[in-house]
Every structure is written in structure tokens, then in C-alpha cells.
Write an enzyme that holds these catalytic residues in place. Sequence first.
Site, PDB file in Angstrom:
ATOM      1  N   ASP A  24       0.833  -1.204   0.000  1.00 20.11           N
ATOM      2  CA  ASP A  24       0.000   0.000   0.000  1.00 20.11           C
ATOM      3  C   ASP A  24       0.873   1.263   0.000  1.00 20.11           C
ATOM      4  O   ASP A  24       1.947   1.268   0.596  1.00 20.11           O
ATOM      5  CB  ASP A  24      -0.898  -0.018   1.245  1.00 20.11           C
ATOM      6  CG  ASP A  24      -2.081   0.918   1.102  1.00 20.11           C
ATOM      7  OD1 ASP A  24      -2.254   1.514   0.028  1.00 20.11           O
ATOM      8  OD2 ASP A  24      -2.827   1.054   2.089  1.00 20.11           O
ATOM      9  N   ASN A  72     -10.580  -3.366  -6.364  1.00 24.36           N
ATOM     10  CA  ASN A  72      -9.806  -2.422  -7.198  1.00 24.36           C
ATOM     11  C   ASN A  72     -10.498  -2.094  -8.529  1.00 24.36           C
ATOM     12  O   ASN A  72     -10.141  -1.119  -9.188  1.00 24.36           O
ATOM     13  CB  ASN A  72      -8.386  -2.944  -7.469  1.00 24.36           C
ATOM     14  CG  ASN A  72      -7.453  -2.807  -6.280  1.00 24.36           C
ATOM     15  OD1 ASN A  72      -6.517  -3.574  -6.096  1.00 24.36           O
ATOM     16  ND2 ASN A  72      -7.705  -1.808  -5.426  1.00 24.36           N
TER      17      ASN A  72
HETATM   18  C1  FPP Z   1      -1.735   0.335  -3.353  1.00 25.44           C
HETATM   19  O1  FPP Z   1      -1.343   1.640  -3.554  1.00 25.44           O
HETATM   20  C2  FPP Z   1      -1.290  -0.486  -4.430  1.00 25.44           C
HETATM   21  C3  FPP Z   1      -2.090  -1.105  -5.327  1.00 25.44           C
HETATM   22  C4  FPP Z   1      -3.556  -1.014  -5.321  1.00 25.44           C
HETATM   23  C5  FPP Z   1      -1.541  -1.899  -6.397  1.00 25.44           C
HETATM   24  C6  FPP Z   1      -0.359  -2.722  -6.030  1.00 25.44           C
HETATM   25  C7  FPP Z   1       0.247  -3.130  -7.275  1.00 25.44           C
HETATM   26  C8  FPP Z   1       1.555  -3.070  -7.552  1.00 25.44           C
HETATM   27  C9  FPP Z   1       2.622  -2.678  -6.613  1.00 25.44           C
HETATM   28  C10 FPP Z   1       1.978  -3.477  -8.892  1.00 25.44           C
HETATM   29  C11 FPP Z   1       1.714  -4.943  -9.042  1.00 25.44           C
HETATM   30  C12 FPP Z   1       2.495  -5.475 -10.090  1.00 25.44           C
HETATM   31  C13 FPP Z   1       2.999  -6.712 -10.093  1.00 25.44           C
HETATM   32  C14 FPP Z   1       3.930  -7.026 -11.147  1.00 25.44           C
HETATM   33  C15 FPP Z   1       2.675  -7.756  -9.100  1.00 25.44           C
HETATM   34  P1  FPP Z   1      -2.448   2.752  -3.661  1.00 25.44           P
HETATM   35  O2  FPP Z   1      -2.577   3.142  -5.067  1.00 25.44           O
HETATM   36  O3  FPP Z   1      -3.706   2.312  -3.008  1.00 25.44           O
HETATM   37  O4  FPP Z   1      -1.743   3.880  -2.825  1.00 25.44           O
HETATM   38  P2  FPP Z   1      -2.424   5.022  -1.966  1.00 25.44           P
HETATM   39  O5  FPP Z   1      -3.231   4.339  -0.898  1.00 25.44           O
HETATM   40  O6  FPP Z   1      -1.258   5.761  -1.434  1.00 25.44           O
HETATM   41  O7  FPP Z   1      -3.260   5.825  -2.913  1.00 25.44           O
END
Ligand code: FPP
Length: 236
Positions: A24, A72
Site C-alpha cells: 500500500d 480495485n
Molecule cells: C496500493 O497503492 C497499491 C495497489 C492497489 C496496487 C499494487 C500493485 C503493484 C505494486 C503493482 C503490481 C504489479 C505486479 C507485477 C505484481 P495505492 O494506489 O492504493 O496507494 P495510496 O493508498 O497511497 O493511494
Amino acid sequence: MNVPAPETGGKGGAHARHVAIIMDGNGRWAKKRHLPRAIGHQKGVEAVRAMVRGAKGLGLEVLTLYAFSTENWRRPEDEISDLMGLMKKFIVSDLDEMAENNIRLKIIGDYKAFKGDVVELIEGALKRTASNTGTTIAVALNYGSMDEIARAATKAAEQGPITPETIAAHLDTADLPPLDLLIRTSGEERLSNFLLWQAAYAELWFTDVLWPDFTADHLKQAMDAFSGRERRYGGR
Ligand code: FPP
């Protein structure tokens, strides 16, 4: 079933076999730098790569990563498309290295809901690494715990009585060792529909570090903290 027997957990000093991470903070990492969210996700993939490379050295049998949840889909279309693009790119760029390093790729969740080209790439990667015997990297894609438990209970009911054991036997994680440690980055302290069943006896570890800044050293720190904890599984 995948609830561990008390004697397998140890009273401190145990080594984590199976660690899961709620990755996250990509968005906040980007926002802090006045960059688009997509760059945060891009940096997030670099952190994924560092974990995949570091897992073996840390003696991990399984590393489970929450990459895309059933919730998501509520994100804007362009962000979903960015995430899909990054996943495809990661498979194309890193599959050889993973295969050569004896990594077995596994998916939990209903990844078949993704677009055909993504499904095709995923299935190629699964096939290519299926007989590998090193670290398993389990990627949660279109994964939600409630959905997983409902699917498992449905299958269990088709075969006989529903018990904790028959449900556990049909979870997406049925072939994995019990979850030892669940990490969430970015200062949030929620499970967000991730591994609810499997986390019944897992240790939880939270850090303020945003996912793109998370390194193998942080993972080691979490695993060391796990080794120092006493797990009693309801006993005493
Ligand atoms: C949370 O950050 C992250 C996600 C919803 C996506 C996680 C995915 C990746 C790290 C890439 C995956 C790729 C592979 C190759 C496995 P957020 O966007 O919710 O962050 P925030 O809460 O700060 O807005």
C-alpha cells in the site's frame, strides 16, 4: 487444513515460511513527489522485483503479494489499465529471471476475469514455472477473501459437510504452508479483504514505509520481529 498445529509455531525463534504483503502507498508516494499515480505504481513494481529477488536469501518458502483486489475494479479505468499494463510488462521482462532462479509463480484469486492477453501471459508464466521447487511467489489478482471463502465453501458443500477443514482444503492457498506473517505498508492497519481465513493465527506487522520505498531489509526486519514473537494459537 492450513491452520498450523501449536507445536509447529515455536515460542520465539521460529523462522517465517510464508509471508504475505499488502502493498500500500503507491499513490501517496507519487503525490508526495507531485508525480502521476502511474509512476507510483511503476515504482511499486520495482519494489515487487526487489522482493522477488530477495525472498530466497531470506529463506522464504512463500511470498504472497496483494496486487489487485476484487475492490480495485472501482478505480478509474485508466488506473486499472495502467496496473494491467505494468503486470504484463513485469511478466515479459522478469519471467526468464524468475524461471532461472527456480521460482514458482502462483496466482490466487479469479484472474480469468482479466482481459484475454493478460490471462494468456499469466498462464504462460504459470506453466513455465510450474515444476520449479524454490520460492513460491503467489500473486493475488482479482482476489478478495470473502469471494475466496464463498467459492471454497461452495466446492466443499458439493462434496460433503462444510467444516473448517473442508473449506480450507478448497481455498486458493490450499497447497501453501500456513501464513506466518502478514505485512501492510503505508501506515494503514486493516486487512482489506486479504487472507482473512489464513490470517487467523498469523502475526501482523505494520510499517509507515510506503510500498515503493519498501526493501528486502524491511522484509528482513519484519521477519526478525516475527522470530521474536511467541505464538500460542489459543493455548498457553
Ligand atoms: C496500493 O497503492 C497499491 C495497489 C492497489 C496496487 C499494487 C500493485 C503493484 C505494486 C503493482 C503490481 C504489479 C505486479 C507485477 C505484481 P495505492 O494506489 O492504493 O496507494 P495510496 O493508498 O497511497 O493511494
